[in-house]
Design a protein around this motif. Sequence first.
Motif, PDB file in Angstrom:
ATOM      1  N   ARG A 193      40.862 -31.794  17.855  1.00 32.52           N
ATOM      2  CA  ARG A 193      40.386 -31.700  17.225  1.00 32.52           C
ATOM      3  C   ARG A 193      40.986 -30.375  16.238  1.00 32.52           C
ATOM      4  O   ARG A 193      40.896 -30.947  14.948  1.00 32.52           O
ATOM      5  N   GLN A 194      41.201 -29.212  16.739  1.00 32.12           N
ATOM      6  CA  GLN A 194      42.060 -28.830  15.785  1.00 32.12           C
ATOM      7  C   GLN A 194      43.025 -28.964  15.685  1.00 32.12           C
ATOM      8  O   GLN A 194      43.608 -28.679  14.013  1.00 32.12           O
ATOM      9  N   LYS A 195      43.821 -30.000  16.386  1.00 37.30           N
ATOM     10  CA  LYS A 195      44.913 -30.468  15.583  1.00 37.30           C
ATOM     11  C   LYS A 195      44.186 -31.495  14.523  1.00 37.30           C
ATOM     12  O   LYS A 195      45.189 -31.282  13.362  1.00 37.30           O
ATOM     13  N   ALA A 196      43.649 -32.161  14.137  1.00 41.38           N
ATOM     14  CA  ALA A 196      43.100 -33.088  13.644  1.00 41.38           C
ATOM     15  C   ALA A 196      43.029 -31.948  12.038  1.00 41.38           C
ATOM     16  O   ALA A 196      43.093 -32.217  11.089  1.00 41.38           O
ATOM     17  N   MET A 197      42.698 -31.139  12.529  1.00 35.30           N
ATOM     18  CA  MET A 197      41.496 -29.992  10.959  1.00 35.30           C
ATOM     19  C   MET A 197      42.984 -29.548  10.253  1.00 35.30           C
ATOM     20  O   MET A 197      42.475 -29.353   9.024  1.00 35.30           O
ATOM     21  N   GLU A 198      43.755 -28.981  11.398  1.00 35.87           N
ATOM     22  CA  GLU A 198      45.354 -28.647  10.548  1.00 35.87           C
ATOM     23  C   GLU A 198      46.179 -29.677  10.006  1.00 35.87           C
ATOM     24  O   GLU A 198      46.448 -29.341   8.984  1.00 35.87           O
ATOM     25  N   ALA A 199      45.833 -30.945  10.164  1.00 39.09           N
ATOM     26  CA  ALA A 199      46.738 -31.936   9.674  1.00 39.09           C
ATOM     27  C   ALA A 199      46.006 -32.204   8.634  1.00 39.09           C
ATOM     28  O   ALA A 199      47.051 -32.927   7.321  1.00 39.09           O
ATOM     29  N   TRP A 200      44.561 -32.072   8.414  1.00 40.56           N
ATOM     30  CA  TRP A 200      44.146 -32.830   6.941  1.00 40.56           C
ATOM     31  C   TRP A 200      43.264 -31.285   6.760  1.00 40.56           C
ATOM     32  O   TRP A 200      41.858 -31.344   6.789  1.00 40.56           O
ATOM     33  N   PRO A 201      43.253 -30.055   6.513  1.00 39.65           N
ATOM     34  CA  PRO A 201      42.939 -28.923   5.593  1.00 39.65           C
ATOM     35  C   PRO A 201      42.244 -29.295   4.653  1.00 39.65           C
ATOM     36  O   PRO A 201      40.709 -28.306   4.731  1.00 39.65           O
ATOM     37  N   GLU A 202      42.432 -30.021   3.704  1.00 37.19           N
ATOM     38  CA  GLU A 202      41.925 -30.498   2.653  1.00 37.19           C
ATOM     39  C   GLU A 202      41.174 -31.948   2.556  1.00 37.19           C
ATOM     40  O   GLU A 202      41.790 -32.498   2.335  1.00 37.19           O
ATOM     41  N   ILE A 203      40.132 -32.375   2.168  1.00 36.02           N
ATOM     42  CA  ILE A 203      39.450 -33.454   2.128  1.00 36.02           C
ATOM     43  C   ILE A 203      38.245 -33.426   1.128  1.00 36.02           C
ATOM     44  O   ILE A 203      38.149 -32.139   1.081  1.00 36.02           O
ATOM     45  N   ASP A 204      37.722 -34.359   1.221  1.00 38.20           N
ATOM     46  CA  ASP A 204      36.649 -34.364   0.018  1.00 38.20           C
ATOM     47  C   ASP A 204      34.946 -35.144   1.109  1.00 38.20           C
ATOM     48  O   ASP A 204      34.683 -34.755   0.578  1.00 38.20           O
ATOM     49  N   VAL A 205      35.900 -36.019   1.646  1.00 39.98           N
ATOM     50  CA  VAL A 205      34.523 -36.103   2.585  1.00 39.98           C
ATOM     51  C   VAL A 205      34.793 -36.517   3.998  1.00 39.98           C
ATOM     52  O   VAL A 205      36.091 -37.322   4.675  1.00 39.98           O
ATOM     53  N   LEU A 206      34.069 -36.062   5.369  1.00 45.14           N
ATOM     54  CA  LEU A 206      33.873 -36.167   6.412  1.00 45.14           C
ATOM     55  C   LEU A 206      32.839 -36.943   7.136  1.00 45.14           C
ATOM     56  O   LEU A 206      31.592 -37.197   6.391  1.00 45.14           O
ATOM     57  N   VAL A 207      33.742 -38.564   7.222  1.00 42.58           N
ATOM     58  CA  VAL A 207      32.629 -39.058   7.998  1.00 42.58           C
ATOM     59  C   VAL A 207      32.478 -39.103   9.769  1.00 42.58           C
ATOM     60  O   VAL A 207      33.873 -38.979  10.386  1.00 42.58           O
ATOM     61  N   ASN A 208      31.775 -38.393  10.078  1.00 45.24           N
ATOM     62  CA  ASN A 208      31.783 -38.282  12.030  1.00 45.24           C
ATOM     63  C   ASN A 208      31.693 -39.314  12.419  1.00 45.24           C
ATOM     64  O   ASN A 208      30.307 -39.861  12.161  1.00 45.24           O
ATOM     65  N   ASN A 209      32.142 -39.740  13.415  1.00 46.83           N
ATOM     66  CA  ASN A 209      31.996 -41.232  14.186  1.00 46.83           C
ATOM     67  C   ASN A 209      32.069 -41.255  15.472  1.00 46.83           C
ATOM     68  O   ASN A 209      33.694 -41.817  15.778  1.00 46.83           O
ATOM     69  N   ALA A 210      32.347 -40.962  16.023  1.00 42.42           N
ATOM     70  CA  ALA A 210      32.288 -40.584  17.411  1.00 42.42           C
ATOM     71  C   ALA A 210      30.801 -41.364  18.722  1.00 42.42           C
ATOM     72  O   ALA A 210      29.894 -40.792  18.169  1.00 42.42           O
ATOM     73  N   GLY A 211      31.517 -42.236  19.843  1.00 45.58           N
ATOM     74  CA  GLY A 211      30.339 -42.171  20.681  1.00 45.58           C
ATOM     75  C   GLY A 211      30.521 -42.555  22.099  1.00 45.58           C
ATOM     76  O   GLY A 211      31.535 -43.288  21.704  1.00 45.58           O
TER      77      GLY A 211
END
Length: 202
Positions: free
Chosen positions: A15-33
């Motif tokens: 998850r840290q890798k994802a946040m490092e790859a996209w540090p600046e976004i306007d919308v976060l959609v959490n979708n997992a299950g």
Amino acid sequence: DVRCLALDLSQHAERQKAMEAWPEIDVLVNNAGDIPAGSLDDISDEAWRAGWDLKVFGYVDFARFYYAKFKTKKKGVIINIIGSAGERPSAGDIAGAMGNVSLMGMSLALGAESPKFGVRVVGVNPGPIMTDRVKKLGAKRAEQLWGDASRHEELYTHYPFGRPGTVDEVSPMVVFLASDHASYISGTIVTINGGMSARSTS
């Protein structure tokens, strides 16, 4: 700048890798299950923790990271795709129900505070949606009931409209909630399950 990463989001380091790859976004959609279905006695400690590491703690990690950034820039939207099992918890789906209740609480609590910072937080509770996971769970249940996994579609006749929902019946709501048309919507949960949560249990 379009980048694709294949990551195991059940792992904090990934998850840290994802946040490092996209540090600046306007919308976060959490979708997992992938929280396993079953009763308190059915689900192993390992399976329970693995399911929550992906969906519950995964959502928390991403929300914590991006909420702080959104507050700083006074703009942003967090949309948590949760699941309507949290609205009527069942002992037969206890790990999933508990996880969903937790994420509903996070969405409501953050969404009540976030407008002070120009940020919106909402949740979406889909009911059974025809995805690979629903097919897999249906096949498992049909195998248990009738010894024939291929009969899983027979389980859907009791759903509203005689079928599960579709992705196309959920995704437009997510797009709307992310848009400026929903600029006064925060701290609420939108349920898309054909009325299942309002059905009588008798």
